[in-house]
Motif scaffolding. Structure first.
Motif, PDB file in Angstrom:
ATOM      1  N   LYS A 120     -10.170 -46.354  13.427  1.00 25.69           N
ATOM      2  CA  LYS A 120     -10.211 -45.870  14.804  1.00 25.69           C
ATOM      3  C   LYS A 120      -9.966 -44.369  14.924  1.00 25.69           C
ATOM      4  O   LYS A 120     -10.574 -43.715  15.764  1.00 25.69           O
ATOM      5  N   GLN A 121      -9.062 -43.827  14.120  1.00 23.09           N
ATOM      6  CA  GLN A 121      -8.779 -42.390  14.195  1.00 23.09           C
ATOM      7  C   GLN A 121      -9.329 -41.713  12.941  1.00 23.09           C
ATOM      8  O   GLN A 121     -10.462 -41.261  12.953  1.00 23.09           O
ATOM      9  N   ARG A 122      -8.534 -41.656  11.899  1.00 26.47           N
ATOM     10  CA  ARG A 122      -9.028 -41.111  10.634  1.00 26.47           C
ATOM     11  C   ARG A 122      -8.214 -41.666   9.488  1.00 26.47           C
ATOM     12  O   ARG A 122      -7.073 -42.100   9.661  1.00 26.47           O
ATOM     13  N   ALA A 123      -8.822 -41.644   8.307  1.00 26.56           N
ATOM     14  CA  ALA A 123      -8.148 -42.059   7.085  1.00 26.56           C
ATOM     15  C   ALA A 123      -8.525 -41.070   5.994  1.00 26.56           C
ATOM     16  O   ALA A 123      -9.626 -40.518   5.997  1.00 26.56           O
ATOM     17  N   THR A 138      -9.359 -50.318   8.083  1.00 29.97           N
ATOM     18  CA  THR A 138      -9.351 -50.848   6.725  1.00 29.97           C
ATOM     19  C   THR A 138      -9.978 -49.820   5.796  1.00 29.97           C
ATOM     20  O   THR A 138     -11.023 -49.250   6.110  1.00 29.97           O
ATOM     21  N   VAL A 139      -9.324 -49.611   4.651  1.00 28.10           N
ATOM     22  CA  VAL A 139      -9.829 -48.682   3.643  1.00 28.10           C
ATOM     23  C   VAL A 139      -9.788 -49.373   2.289  1.00 28.10           C
ATOM     24  O   VAL A 139      -8.803 -50.015   1.942  1.00 28.10           O
ATOM     25  N   TRP A 140     -10.886 -49.233   1.540  1.00 33.78           N
ATOM     26  CA  TRP A 140     -10.961 -49.699   0.167  1.00 33.78           C
ATOM     27  C   TRP A 140     -10.930 -48.472  -0.740  1.00 33.78           C
ATOM     28  O   TRP A 140     -11.546 -47.451  -0.441  1.00 33.78           O
ATOM     29  N   VAL A 141     -10.235 -48.591  -1.877  1.00 32.74           N
ATOM     30  CA  VAL A 141     -10.166 -47.515  -2.869  1.00 32.74           C
ATOM     31  C   VAL A 141     -10.536 -48.109  -4.219  1.00 32.74           C
ATOM     32  O   VAL A 141     -10.057 -49.177  -4.595  1.00 32.74           O
ATOM     33  N   ASP A 142     -11.410 -47.401  -4.937  1.00 35.61           N
ATOM     34  CA  ASP A 142     -11.890 -47.885  -6.229  1.00 35.61           C
ATOM     35  C   ASP A 142     -12.088 -46.695  -7.168  1.00 35.61           C
ATOM     36  O   ASP A 142     -12.248 -45.557  -6.717  1.00 35.61           O
ATOM     37  N   GLU A 143     -12.089 -46.965  -8.442  1.00 33.83           N
ATOM     38  CA  GLU A 143     -12.372 -45.975  -9.489  1.00 33.83           C
ATOM     39  C   GLU A 143     -11.580 -44.679  -9.332  1.00 33.83           C
ATOM     40  O   GLU A 143     -12.142 -43.588  -9.214  1.00 33.83           O
ATOM     41  N   VAL A 144     -10.272 -44.761  -9.346  1.00 42.08           N
ATOM     42  CA  VAL A 144      -9.429 -43.567  -9.296  1.00 42.08           C
ATOM     43  C   VAL A 144      -9.382 -42.979 -10.701  1.00 42.08           C
ATOM     44  O   VAL A 144      -9.035 -43.668 -11.660  1.00 42.08           O
ATOM     45  N   LYS A 145      -9.743 -41.703 -10.809  1.00 43.95           N
ATOM     46  CA  LYS A 145      -9.768 -41.024 -12.110  1.00 43.95           C
ATOM     47  C   LYS A 145      -9.010 -39.710 -12.001  1.00 43.95           C
ATOM     48  O   LYS A 145      -9.032 -39.052 -10.959  1.00 43.95           O
ATOM     49  N   VAL A 202      -3.821 -42.706   3.541  1.00 39.26           N
ATOM     50  CA  VAL A 202      -3.210 -42.521   4.848  1.00 39.26           C
ATOM     51  C   VAL A 202      -4.216 -42.985   5.891  1.00 39.26           C
ATOM     52  O   VAL A 202      -5.351 -42.517   5.914  1.00 39.26           O
ATOM     53  N   ILE A 203      -3.800 -43.918   6.727  1.00 44.46           N
ATOM     54  CA  ILE A 203      -4.658 -44.422   7.800  1.00 44.46           C
ATOM     55  C   ILE A 203      -3.927 -44.160   9.106  1.00 44.46           C
ATOM     56  O   ILE A 203      -2.836 -44.675   9.333  1.00 44.46           O
ATOM     57  N   GLU A 204      -4.516 -43.315   9.939  1.00 49.93           N
ATOM     58  CA  GLU A 204      -3.918 -43.005  11.236  1.00 49.93           C
ATOM     59  C   GLU A 204      -4.528 -43.940  12.266  1.00 49.93           C
ATOM     60  O   GLU A 204      -5.707 -43.856  12.558  1.00 49.93           O
TER      61      GLU A 204
END
Length: 177
Positions: free
Chosen positions: A95-98, A156-163, A150-152
Motif C-alpha cells: 500500500k505504501q512502499r517496501a 507482501t514481499v518475497w525475497v530470493d537469491e540474496v548474494k 522494510v514494509i511501510e
C-alpha cells in the motif's frame, strides 16, 4: 556558610522545585507475548513463488514491518572496496512502499547502513533486482551484514537469491555478475 547565603541557597532550591514539572505516568497495557496470533507480521518459506526454483522468503505485513531476513558474518572486505548485497524482490498489495536495507558492522566504526530507497516496491510488482552498496573508505574490517525487508503499511514481499560480493575501487556502479 552564613545564614544569608544559606537562605539564598534554600530559596534557589525551592524555586527550582517549583519550576520542575510533575511527571505522571500511566500503564497503557501489557503484551504478554505468549500467543502467536498477537504477531501481525508473518514470515514463511514460499515454495511456489521463487526465482531460482528453490523457494523464497515471504513476508506478509498487516500494518507494516521491519524484519531481518539475513544475518551473515565472516566477511573480509577492507578499505577501498565496495561490499554489495544483491537480491531479487517481488511485491503484492504494498500500500505504501517496501524496500531492502543492509546494516553492516565494522570492527572499528560501529554500524553503518545502506537503504534501497531508490529501489522501492509499491502495489504489485514482478521480480526485480535490488542492489545495496556499502563503500568502505576507512581502515575498518567488515564483520557482519544484516539484510532487512522494510514494509511501510500493509503488503507482501518475497525475497530470493540474496548474494554478497565485493569489488575493488570506490565505484557505485556494480560490475555484471
Amino acid at each position: 556558610m552564613t545564614s544569608s547565603s544559606s537562605a539564598r541557597s534554600l530559596a534557589v532550591v525551592c524555586a527550582l522545585a517549583l519550576t520542575v514539572p510533575v511527571v505522571q505516568s500511566r500503564d497503557l497495557g501489557v503484551l504478554p507475548c505468549n500467543r502467536l496470533d498477537q504477531v501481525r507480521t508473518v514470515v514463511s518459506m514460499d515454495r511456489d513463488i521463487t526465482v531460482d526454483g528453490n523457494g523464497s522468503l515471504k513476508v506478509v505485513a498487516e500494518q507494516g514491518a521491519s524484519v531481518t531476513l539475513v544475518d551473515q558474518d565472516g566477511f573480509h572486505v577492507g578499505e577501498g572496496n565496495i561490499f554489495w548485497c544483491v537480491a531479487k524482490v517481488k511485491g503484492a498489495g504494498v500500500k505504501q512502499r517496501a524496500y531492502l536495507e543492509m546494516w553492516c558492522e565494522f570492527d572499528k566504526m560501529g554500524r553503518a547502513f545502506s537503504k534501497g530507497l531508490g529501489q522501492i516496491l509499491q502495489g504489485d510488482t514482478d521480480w526485480v533486482e535490488v542492489r545495496l552498496p556499502m563503500m568502505i573508505n576507512q581502515p575498518a574490517l567488515l564483520k557482519r551484514a544484516l539484510v532487512n525487508v522494510v514494509i511501510e503499511g500493509p503488503g507482501t514481499v518475497w525475497v530470493d537469491e540474496v548474494k554478497f560480493y565485493s569489488e575493488s575501487g570506490l565505484s557505485t556502479v556494480p560490475q555484471s555478475k
